[in-house]
Design a protein around this motif. Structure first.
Motif, PDB file in Angstrom:
ATOM      1  N   ALA A 132       0.817  -1.211   0.000  1.00 60.03           N
ATOM      2  CA  ALA A 132       0.000   0.000   0.000  1.00 60.03           C
ATOM      3  C   ALA A 132       0.856   1.268   0.000  1.00 60.03           C
ATOM      4  CB  ALA A 132      -0.941  -0.016   1.203  1.00 60.03           C
ATOM      5  N   GLY A 133       1.957   1.242   0.730  1.00 61.19           N
ATOM      6  CA  GLY A 133       2.820   2.417   0.792  1.00 61.19           C
ATOM      7  C   GLY A 133       3.348   2.818  -0.568  1.00 61.19           C
ATOM      8  N   GLY A 134       3.705   1.831  -1.372  1.00 65.12           N
ATOM      9  CA  GLY A 134       4.221   2.120  -2.709  1.00 65.12           C
ATOM     10  C   GLY A 134       3.183   2.771  -3.592  1.00 65.12           C
ATOM     11  N   VAL A 135       1.931   2.296  -3.456  1.00 63.60           N
ATOM     12  CA  VAL A 135       0.848   2.888  -4.240  1.00 63.60           C
ATOM     13  C   VAL A 135       0.634   4.336  -3.824  1.00 63.60           C
ATOM     14  CG1 VAL A 135      -1.609   2.746  -4.739  1.00 63.60           C
ATOM     15  CG2 VAL A 135      -0.280   0.653  -4.541  1.00 63.60           C
ATOM     16  N   THR A 136       0.619   4.549  -2.510  1.00 65.46           N
ATOM     17  CA  THR A 136       0.297   5.891  -2.004  1.00 65.46           C
ATOM     18  C   THR A 136       1.297   6.948  -2.457  1.00 65.46           C
ATOM     19  OG1 THR A 136      -0.827   4.996  -0.094  1.00 65.46           O
ATOM     20  CG2 THR A 136      -0.007   7.229   0.102  1.00 65.46           C
ATOM     21  N   VAL A 137       2.597   6.623  -2.345  1.00 71.85           N
ATOM     22  CA  VAL A 137       3.560   7.664  -2.722  1.00 71.85           C
ATOM     23  C   VAL A 137       3.759   7.739  -4.232  1.00 71.85           C
ATOM     24  CG1 VAL A 137       4.776   7.634  -0.522  1.00 71.85           C
ATOM     25  CG2 VAL A 137       5.566   6.180  -2.399  1.00 71.85           C
ATOM     26  N   GLY A 138       3.001   6.882  -4.954  1.00 70.19           N
ATOM     27  CA  GLY A 138       3.138   6.817  -6.406  1.00 70.19           C
ATOM     28  C   GLY A 138       3.378   8.143  -7.082  1.00 70.19           C
ATOM     29  N   SER A 172      -1.116   1.690   5.026  1.00 69.25           N
ATOM     30  CA  SER A 172      -1.256   0.358   5.583  1.00 69.25           C
ATOM     31  C   SER A 172      -2.483   0.279   6.492  1.00 69.25           C
ATOM     32  CB  SER A 172       0.023   0.031   6.365  1.00 69.25           C
ATOM     33  OG  SER A 172       0.186  -1.337   6.509  1.00 69.25           O
ATOM     34  N   VAL A 173      -2.691   1.324   7.289  1.00 73.78           N
ATOM     35  CA  VAL A 173      -3.866   1.359   8.167  1.00 73.78           C
ATOM     36  C   VAL A 173      -5.143   1.282   7.341  1.00 73.78           C
ATOM     37  CG1 VAL A 173      -5.191   2.834   9.728  1.00 73.78           C
ATOM     38  CG2 VAL A 173      -2.722   2.640  10.008  1.00 73.78           C
ATOM     39  N   ILE A 174      -5.220   2.114   6.291  1.00 71.90           N
ATOM     40  CA  ILE A 174      -6.401   2.106   5.434  1.00 71.90           C
ATOM     41  C   ILE A 174      -6.653   0.736   4.834  1.00 71.90           C
ATOM     42  CG2 ILE A 174      -7.175   2.872   3.149  1.00 71.90           C
ATOM     43  CD1 ILE A 174      -6.215   5.610   3.810  1.00 71.90           C
ATOM     44  N   THR A 175      -5.585   0.104   4.366  1.00 72.02           N
ATOM     45  CA  THR A 175      -5.748  -1.191   3.711  1.00 72.02           C
ATOM     46  C   THR A 175      -6.257  -2.246   4.675  1.00 72.02           C
ATOM     47  OG1 THR A 175      -3.953  -0.616   2.252  1.00 72.02           O
ATOM     48  CG2 THR A 175      -4.562  -2.925   2.339  1.00 72.02           C
ATOM     49  N   PHE A 177      -8.960  -1.896  -1.567  1.00 69.31           N
ATOM     50  CA  PHE A 177      -8.151  -1.567  -0.390  1.00 69.31           C
ATOM     51  C   PHE A 177      -6.658  -1.627  -0.680  1.00 69.31           C
ATOM     52  CE2 PHE A 177     -12.113  -3.598   0.607  1.00 69.31           C
ATOM     53  CZ  PHE A 177     -12.748  -2.446   1.064  1.00 69.31           C
ATOM     54  N   THR A 178      -6.301  -2.423  -1.665  1.00 70.59           N
ATOM     55  CA  THR A 178      -4.873  -2.536  -1.973  1.00 70.59           C
ATOM     56  C   THR A 178      -4.419  -1.419  -2.899  1.00 70.59           C
ATOM     57  OG1 THR A 178      -5.251  -4.917  -1.889  1.00 70.59           O
ATOM     58  CG2 THR A 178      -3.116  -4.181  -2.689  1.00 70.59           C
ATOM     59  N   PHE A 179      -5.264  -1.050  -3.857  1.00 75.90           N
ATOM     60  CA  PHE A 179      -4.834  -0.056  -4.838  1.00 75.90           C
ATOM     61  C   PHE A 179      -5.708   1.204  -4.833  1.00 75.90           C
ATOM     62  CE2 PHE A 179      -3.512  -4.209  -6.469  1.00 75.90           C
ATOM     63  CZ  PHE A 179      -2.154  -3.998  -6.578  1.00 75.90           C
ATOM     64  N   GLY A 180      -7.026   1.030  -4.646  1.00 80.05           N
ATOM     65  CA  GLY A 180      -7.938   2.166  -4.754  1.00 80.05           C
ATOM     66  C   GLY A 180      -7.746   3.183  -3.642  1.00 80.05           C
ATOM     67  N   LEU A 181      -8.026   2.781  -2.393  1.00 76.62           N
ATOM     68  CA  LEU A 181      -7.962   3.745  -1.292  1.00 76.62           C
ATOM     69  C   LEU A 181      -6.549   4.294  -1.079  1.00 76.62           C
ATOM     70  CD1 LEU A 181     -10.475   2.282   1.298  1.00 76.62           C
ATOM     71  CD2 LEU A 181     -10.783   4.137  -0.332  1.00 76.62           C
ATOM     72  N   PRO A 182      -5.494   3.454  -1.114  1.00 72.13           N
ATOM     73  CA  PRO A 182      -4.157   4.067  -1.001  1.00 72.13           C
ATOM     74  C   PRO A 182      -3.886   5.069  -2.113  1.00 72.13           C
ATOM     75  CG  PRO A 182      -4.011   1.707  -0.649  1.00 72.13           C
ATOM     76  CD  PRO A 182      -5.408   1.989  -1.102  1.00 72.13           C
ATOM     77  N   GLY A 183      -4.444   4.824  -3.307  1.00 66.81           N
ATOM     78  CA  GLY A 183      -4.283   5.786  -4.393  1.00 66.81           C
ATOM     79  C   GLY A 183      -4.962   7.109  -4.074  1.00 66.81           C
ATOM     80  N   VAL A 184      -6.177   7.014  -3.528  1.00 69.70           N
ATOM     81  CA  VAL A 184      -6.891   8.234  -3.141  1.00 69.70           C
ATOM     82  C   VAL A 184      -6.100   8.976  -2.065  1.00 69.70           C
ATOM     83  CG1 VAL A 184      -8.985   9.118  -2.057  1.00 69.70           C
ATOM     84  CG2 VAL A 184      -9.144   7.289  -3.743  1.00 69.70           C
ATOM     85  N   LEU A 185      -5.621   8.222  -1.087  1.00 66.77           N
ATOM     86  CA  LEU A 185      -4.803   8.834  -0.029  1.00 66.77           C
ATOM     87  C   LEU A 185      -3.606   9.567  -0.637  1.00 66.77           C
ATOM     88  CD1 LEU A 185      -3.972   9.127   3.002  1.00 66.77           C
ATOM     89  CD2 LEU A 185      -2.707   6.988   2.729  1.00 66.77           C
ATOM     90  N   GLY A 186      -2.960   8.924  -1.598  1.00 62.11           N
ATOM     91  CA  GLY A 186      -1.812   9.547  -2.240  1.00 62.11           C
ATOM     92  C   GLY A 186      -2.191  10.830  -2.950  1.00 62.11           C
TER      93      GLY A 186
END
Lengths: 408, 408, 408
Positions: B268-274, B294-297, B322-331
């Motif tokens: 998840a971290g990798g997706v977020t800082v994308g 990670s918390v979001i996921t 949860f793996t790609f969508g929400l961390p992406g939004v967070l990013g």
């Protein structure tokens, strides 16, 4: 059987130690750290090739139900022995003919690429040859391959990076010439089969090979051609993978996919564009070659295998003829045709070059077949302890299985 | 059932051959070897991305007990088809709008990165869509993604390397919009489960993705930003992996670790800082983002999945939301906040840019949802032969299993 | 038992969150994006090392029948935690002593290489230590290793890239000093055994380590020495792999190969030439070292293990003493001997340097043993919840197994 074990025990280690002693001595004489530290091979590209050969091919061949330890283990053994031997052969040729000396990284890279021939040939007798036979085969085959390359280079003036791409052709036909010397396993033996698990391991190896194939084709090329080779190889591989799925559905009963088709046909494109990749000027040509390679592989595995098997008594254990041999031939023919098309206006004056192109791949196949036949005779010697058919494809014949008690 | 097989047999190969013929023809017109050999993409970085997508994602998705062949195999099929299509789309856009032409390696790299969207969307319907549906989805989704990128680039002036990082967002929401069109498998079907063996295969893929993620985020960036991106991505990934272990223990019964949490939350971290990675000036910010991702996921997979599932009838087969969508939004949100903080003193004049930032990610999600919805309608057509629920997640429906006789 | 679970649940996440909070705070103070974007570490080489440590070592250790999830999972957890801690330690040392500041990529690379010590030590107590103990061990060991490196650098003037290669020695002896504090599992427990499947997973990891080992040895070296190191490491690895096969046949009953020998002895050559590789001027010397390393590993695993086990009560769970410890000692001795031979004519004046060379590796081993002993005492504290012997090597103690119902 117990005497067979003892024989095995008596011979393998001493053969290995003898070879290592010879190698170390020869290295003493031929090599020293001469301060040449630069290299025109990029280290990551060498790493890719090393990874392909050690890991990718090891797992690619791990599809036999009870031969997974041997597939990956013997693959490692052959490569590490063969690379040393191949580096030495290059050094000897340099010593005898005073060629231009190569840097360290390039010599290991060339040796690793050369070892592909041995792995392909050993795949043709997978499960049937014992380690002693495999080691002897490695020694003879590398010598024969260097001879073939040397003739190509000296008399037909073929560049080194092109000559190197004959590895698939050489390996496949050498292996086919060796294979009739091993008796055929009973066709309904369940040991020749794969399990879903072993098919998946083989898929793992296949994907590695697929990803790294552009590195393999481009590693020895000159800098300016690298990108073209990578691009063409990528598209040839992509199209042959796509075609493999379509043809697999068309050729099997019930229209299901067969994992074996995917394994071999996805890679066929990479083999085919092997030595034509630098001279392909439209990616669409590479794509058509990839498509044809895939067709040859899948159809070949259906129709030709049965004929060859019954007529020539060739039992090609892993289908190397269709995975590496025929796509290699296709690539060689394509190379000639592309050359002819390119020089269409001035064909008369280029006739000699075209002859050379045809000559070089005929020569490679001939040397492979002849040396393969001779090697087959040698491997059949009593001294090398051919294993009985009942022990084919059986890890337990070579490896300890302390876990057997708790249910293998 | 047998008629279904026959249908499958009749359609897949011809669809594939038709597409390949079109691709080869288009390549003929659009591409030629124009002698451009240099590239500002490093080949090893491209190799990493290719490896991630072909191998890493293939095995990452191989967690279903009886769907391992299809997960790895169809992943390969979709990517090799999609990359060709994506390269062509870029070529067409160039042809139509006379953009600056890109070199060969860059175009394959961009195509490979784009294909991540398709893999993520196909993961949302993992085991439920048949190959025909998957191929159609690939074609439509790549076109929609290129449209979304093109709008972002033309009207919102978003740089290409940033726009490319919308892949996770686009893929996840496209997949979610498609998934309600497939009927839900019975929740207590044992075919949806994983085995320890398949979980380990998925771990193998996850570790690959983890290691190569910094390459993925940095491959299209300009040279000066690469090291910053690599550094930030590494720390975001590290913290999200650590947090995944802690949260998994906290959220499960008995305080045991759940393999599924580790698989998705470590990445998840990798997706977020994308797409924020280049603008993060302290590594500790990347670390905090990794922790939040990670918390979001993990929490999302616990609480949100149940709600979404019951309210919106979305059955997200591999938890892509949860793996790609929400961390992406967070990013995306983090990117905006970081921009605001950086330009705090001069916020008034930057208001337009902030709006653009918000607009670009709303636009991506909207295009993804709308095109996903349309695709879902198309996939439901009788022509595409939706498979019955009883055949979901079943390798045997697509693949030959000669080994079945000896106990699968 | 249920109280044990609850304890585990209560402690692990909070310990992890506490550490992460500390790490993020320290990163806030110590690091910022200072615009240094160049690096003298090549990114692909860093990637190789990261891959080795995360993926290679994770699967290398996955040979226990029921401990595959924990081997790969905890390995990831320890490394991601330890890398952050190790980067911080470097930053603190820089802060305190105003050394030359290093670029970002170099600091992660050094941290990743340092983490090898922890993985090796954790292998010595594989299956016996719980995550809390492993995390505490990571924190203490990295601090001790940095202390040892710092003393070597300050007082013995050992270059950083050479000092870094003490990782194997340090890790092995630290682990051995820790291991007597854990009670020994019953020798005929079937949980200590491997299955053919887990042995193959371990082979997968081993091949990865083998291929990437030249990167590991050369990553921190100066540019001019890189090719020499790669060349020497490659040949040392090749010879030790070959020798492993020969010795395995010679030492086992019935003359069969033992997978465990292959796993550990193939890598011994890489460990041995670790810090002598740049000073070896003939590849044949590297080859002889590789041969000796393999001999030590295989014979050691046969004869020494039994003695050590009975005399010193050391139960070395994965044979780290023979895989990393003794080959490391051999490498250190070889380094001194090579130095003596090189300066034979002028030995008198070089006496101080020779003493330094001997001193540095004695110091490393001493610090490792002492800090390992202290760590062992700490790990035995009631607070850290030592697990009972009956729960050793048991994934189910830590991980959810929803699949258990359908037959694990």
């Amino acid at each position: 059987m117990s005497s067979n074990y003892r024989n095995f025990r008596n011979s393998v280690p001493w053969l290995i130690f003898f070879l290592e002693a010879v190698f170390i001595l020869l290295f003493c004489f031929l090599y020293s750290d001469d301060g040449v530290s630069g290299s025109n091979i990029s280290y990551p590209a060498f790493q890719d090739v090393s990874h392909m050969v050690i890991f990718g091919l090891g797992f690619f061949l791990a599809f036999l139900k009870r031969y997974k330890f041997s597939s990956t283990g013997f693959n490692l053994l052959l490569i590490v022995l063969g690379v040393q031997w191949s580096v030495l052969m290059e050094g000897l040729l340099f010593f005898l003919f005073q060629n231009e000396k190569e840097d360290d990284l390039k010599s290991i890279t060339k040796a690793t690429v050369s070892m592909t021939t041995v792995v392909i040939s050993s795949a043709a007798v997978l499960g049937k040859a014992n380690p002693i036979q495999l080691i002897v085969m490695t020694i003879v085959e590398i010598a024969a391959f260097h001879l073939s390359r040397w003739i190509n280079k000296m008399y037909l003036k073929i560049g080194d990076s092109v000559g190197m791409m004959h590895v698939h052709l050489f390996g496949a036909y050498f292996g086919l010439a060796v294979s009739p010397f091993f008796s055929e396993p009973s066709p309904n033996s369940e040991k020749n089969a794969s399990t879903p698990e072993s098919d998946l391991l083989s898929m793992l190896g296949t994907l590695f090979l697929w990803v790294f194939w552009p590195s393999f084709n481009s590693v020895l090329a000159v800098e300016e051609e690298k990108n073209t080779i990578i691009y063409n190889t990528y598209f040839a591989l992509a199209v042959s993978a796509v075609t493999a799925f379509a043809l697999s559905v068309l050729t099997t009963k019930d229209g299901k996919l067969r994992m074996k088709h995917i394994h071999s046909a996805t890679l066929a494109g990479g083999v085919t564009v092997g030595y034509a990749a630098h001279s392909i000027w439209y990616p669409s040509i590479a794509m058509i070659l990839g498509l044809l390679a895939s067709v040859i592989t899948v159809l070949g595995s259906h129709h030709l295998q049965r004929c060859l098997n019954s007529v020539l008594k060739i039992h090609d254990a892993s289908g190397v003829h269709f995975t590496f041999g025929l796509p290699g031939v296709l690539g060689a023919i394509a190379h000639v045709i592309l050359f002819v098309v390119k020089n269409w206006t001035d064909l008369q004056s280029q006739r000699y070059l075209i002859m050379t192109e045809i000559g070089t791949f005929c020569l490679t196949i001939s040397v492979a077949l002849i040396s393969g036949f001779i090697t087959g005779c040698i491997l059949n010697l009593k001294l090398l302890k051919t294993i009985p058919v009942s022990k084919y494809c059986e890890d337990q014949f070579y490896w300890e299985f302390p876990h057997l008690a708790v249910g293998f």
